[in-house]
Motif scaffolding. Sequence first.
Motif, PDB file in Angstrom:
ATOM      1  N   UNK A  13       0.830  -1.125  -0.045  1.00  0.00           N
ATOM      2  CA  UNK A  13       0.131   0.074   0.124  1.00  0.00           C
ATOM      3  C   UNK A  13       0.976   1.179  -0.017  1.00  0.00           C
ATOM      4  N   UNK A  14       0.279   2.372  -0.302  1.00  0.00           N
ATOM      5  CA  UNK A  14       1.064   3.592  -0.500  1.00  0.00           C
ATOM      6  C   UNK A  14       0.326   4.657   0.180  1.00  0.00           C
ATOM      7  N   UNK A  15       1.193   5.933   0.496  1.00  0.00           N
ATOM      8  CA  UNK A  15       0.399   6.963   1.076  1.00  0.00           C
ATOM      9  C   UNK A  15       1.052   8.170   0.366  1.00  0.00           C
ATOM     10  N   UNK A  16       0.317   9.397   0.605  1.00  0.00           N
ATOM     11  CA  UNK A  16       0.945  10.522  -0.206  1.00  0.00           C
ATOM     12  C   UNK A  16       0.521  10.485  -1.648  1.00  0.00           C
ATOM     13  N   UNK A  17       1.316  11.397  -2.603  1.00  0.00           N
ATOM     14  CA  UNK A  17       0.786  11.360  -4.052  1.00  0.00           C
ATOM     15  C   UNK A  17       1.848  11.694  -4.774  1.00  0.00           C
ATOM     16  N   UNK A  18       1.667  11.633  -6.308  1.00  0.00           N
ATOM     17  CA  UNK A  18       3.090  12.066  -6.920  1.00  0.00           C
ATOM     18  C   UNK A  18       2.881  13.433  -7.441  1.00  0.00           C
ATOM     19  N   UNK A  19       2.423  14.100  -6.533  1.00  0.00           N
ATOM     20  CA  UNK A  19       2.380  15.771  -6.950  1.00  0.00           C
ATOM     21  C   UNK A  19       3.795  16.286  -6.118  1.00  0.00           C
ATOM     22  N   UNK A  20       4.690  16.743  -7.012  1.00  0.00           N
ATOM     23  CA  UNK A  20       6.053  17.167  -6.233  1.00  0.00           C
ATOM     24  C   UNK A  20       6.138  18.501  -6.338  1.00  0.00           C
ATOM     25  N   UNK A  21       5.133  19.197  -6.391  1.00  0.00           N
ATOM     26  CA  UNK A  21       4.971  20.818  -6.189  1.00  0.00           C
ATOM     27  C   UNK A  21       4.427  21.071  -4.743  1.00  0.00           C
ATOM     28  N   UNK A  22       4.925  22.305  -4.301  1.00  0.00           N
ATOM     29  CA  UNK A  22       4.441  22.450  -2.814  1.00  0.00           C
ATOM     30  C   UNK A  22       3.187  22.249  -2.421  1.00  0.00           C
ATOM     31  N   UNK A  23       2.150  22.039  -3.177  1.00  0.00           N
ATOM     32  CA  UNK A  23       0.851  21.765  -2.935  1.00  0.00           C
ATOM     33  C   UNK A  23       0.654  20.175  -2.821  1.00  0.00           C
ATOM     34  N   UNK A  24       1.755  19.311  -2.816  1.00  0.00           N
ATOM     35  CA  UNK A  24       1.574  17.848  -2.673  1.00  0.00           C
ATOM     36  C   UNK A  24       1.835  17.454  -1.433  1.00  0.00           C
ATOM     37  N   UNK A  99       9.624  14.285  -0.473  1.00  0.00           N
ATOM     38  CA  UNK A  99       9.525  14.204  -1.974  1.00  0.00           C
ATOM     39  C   UNK A  99      10.418  15.786  -2.435  1.00  0.00           C
ATOM     40  N   UNK A 100      10.473  16.589  -1.467  1.00  0.00           N
ATOM     41  CA  UNK A 100      11.198  17.681  -1.950  1.00  0.00           C
ATOM     42  C   UNK A 100      12.867  17.639  -2.337  1.00  0.00           C
ATOM     43  N   UNK A 101      13.158  16.254  -1.790  1.00  0.00           N
ATOM     44  CA  UNK A 101      14.738  15.976  -1.920  1.00  0.00           C
ATOM     45  C   UNK A 101      14.695  14.929  -3.226  1.00  0.00           C
ATOM     46  N   UNK A 102      13.640  14.827  -4.062  1.00  0.00           N
ATOM     47  CA  UNK A 102      13.891  13.932  -4.999  1.00  0.00           C
ATOM     48  C   UNK A 102      14.165  14.746  -6.330  1.00  0.00           C
ATOM     49  N   UNK A 103      15.206  14.212  -7.065  1.00  0.00           N
ATOM     50  CA  UNK A 103      15.674  15.062  -8.184  1.00  0.00           C
ATOM     51  C   UNK A 103      14.667  14.930  -9.224  1.00  0.00           C
ATOM     52  N   UNK A 104      14.371  15.957 -10.226  1.00  0.00           N
ATOM     53  CA  UNK A 104      13.629  16.104 -11.150  1.00  0.00           C
ATOM     54  C   UNK A 104      13.476  14.816 -12.168  1.00  0.00           C
ATOM     55  N   UNK A 105      14.679  14.259 -12.353  1.00  0.00           N
ATOM     56  CA  UNK A 105      14.615  13.206 -13.449  1.00  0.00           C
ATOM     57  C   UNK A 105      13.737  11.842 -13.214  1.00  0.00           C
ATOM     58  N   UNK A 106      13.704  11.935 -11.452  1.00  0.00           N
ATOM     59  CA  UNK A 106      13.209  10.668 -11.008  1.00  0.00           C
ATOM     60  C   UNK A 106      11.453  10.909 -10.583  1.00  0.00           C
ATOM     61  N   UNK A 107      11.151  12.268 -10.795  1.00  0.00           N
ATOM     62  CA  UNK A 107       9.763  12.400 -10.295  1.00  0.00           C
ATOM     63  C   UNK A 107       8.641  11.773 -11.246  1.00  0.00           C
ATOM     64  N   UNK A 108       8.963  11.400 -12.509  1.00  0.00           N
ATOM     65  CA  UNK A 108       7.886  10.830 -13.481  1.00  0.00           C
ATOM     66  C   UNK A 108       7.581   9.522 -12.435  1.00  0.00           C
ATOM     67  N   UNK A 109       6.362   9.336 -12.651  1.00  0.00           N
ATOM     68  CA  UNK A 109       5.607   8.091 -11.860  1.00  0.00           C
ATOM     69  C   UNK A 109       6.160   6.654 -12.351  1.00  0.00           C
ATOM     70  N   UNK A 110       6.360   6.792 -13.776  1.00  0.00           N
ATOM     71  CA  UNK A 110       7.016   5.550 -14.108  1.00  0.00           C
ATOM     72  C   UNK A 110       8.543   5.213 -13.795  1.00  0.00           C
ATOM     73  N   UNK A 111       9.199   6.037 -13.463  1.00  0.00           N
ATOM     74  CA  UNK A 111      10.339   5.989 -12.912  1.00  0.00           C
ATOM     75  C   UNK A 111      10.655   5.793 -11.339  1.00  0.00           C
ATOM     76  N   UNK A 112       9.832   6.798 -10.636  1.00  0.00           N
ATOM     77  CA  UNK A 112       9.806   6.886  -9.266  1.00  0.00           C
ATOM     78  C   UNK A 112       9.232   5.664  -8.383  1.00  0.00           C
ATOM     79  N   UNK A 113       8.008   5.144  -9.027  1.00  0.00           N
ATOM     80  CA  UNK A 113       7.481   4.255  -8.206  1.00  0.00           C
ATOM     81  C   UNK A 113       8.218   2.943  -8.330  1.00  0.00           C
ATOM     82  N   UNK A 114       8.638   2.481  -9.705  1.00  0.00           N
ATOM     83  CA  UNK A 114       9.299   1.199  -9.774  1.00  0.00           C
ATOM     84  C   UNK A 114      10.639   1.416  -8.814  1.00  0.00           C
ATOM     85  N   UNK A 115      11.370   2.387  -8.823  1.00  0.00           N
ATOM     86  CA  UNK A 115      12.506   2.448  -8.082  1.00  0.00           C
ATOM     87  C   UNK A 115      12.423   2.223  -6.366  1.00  0.00           C
TER      88      UNK A 115
END
Length: 226
Positions: A13-24, A99-115
């Motif tokens: 299960x997961x918590x939070x969202x894939x929104x990496x903006x200040x509103x996430x 999330x604010x420590x996650x580099x931009x290249x990893x923020x796409x869900x298809x890269x972030x989630x599997x890693x």
Amino acid sequence: MPSLAPTLYIFLDEGGNFDFSPGGSRNFTLTCVSLYRPFTLHTALDTFKYDLMEHRVSPRIAMEYFHCAKDNRHIRTRVLDMLAAAVPPRSVDAVIVTKNKTGPALQAAEKFYPRMLGYLLRYAVTNAPGGVGEVIVITDSIPINRKRKAIEKAVKITLANMLPEGTPYRIMHHASRSHYGLQIADYFNWVIYRKWERDDDSAYAMVASQIRSEFEIFRTGTRLYY
């Protein structure tokens, strides 16, 4: 010849969202519960569910399934008590992402989630106490959208690279309401997410002995870019 080692079931299960903006959300949590059959807790949960239906305690029609964030305090406390009594100690692992420590290249869900999933499952399988003949990973149903196939493909590739060599595995997507294992994972993830996101560990304390690890990916403050 089939392996004599037991099948390890891992419910996610997961918590939070894939929104990496200040509103996430501030954090993203990914939690897994590792269990071997028989699943002894299922009978107790089923009995409790029917008790709630008969006494009309639940606010939801027919008390279809348990969901920690939606269950009232009475239900939540009772379920947490059952988890503390019946889930084996040190069966729960989690990855915590600031999330604010996650580099931009990893923020796409298809890269972030599997890693993140790869890190979590590698740890859970490597530290499984009863040996592993096969790993069956069960997640909640992934919403049908344009990213679903990309995420599923990336998960399979990542697990093949990150799990211990020679470990057979399968990934299944079931609706959480159809499986108590996923509802149990939902409860554990809720208490872990609440601890990290809201600094509230009151519910976490009830099941702390079941939680083996909470790995904060960016605990050193270093961004992960790829």
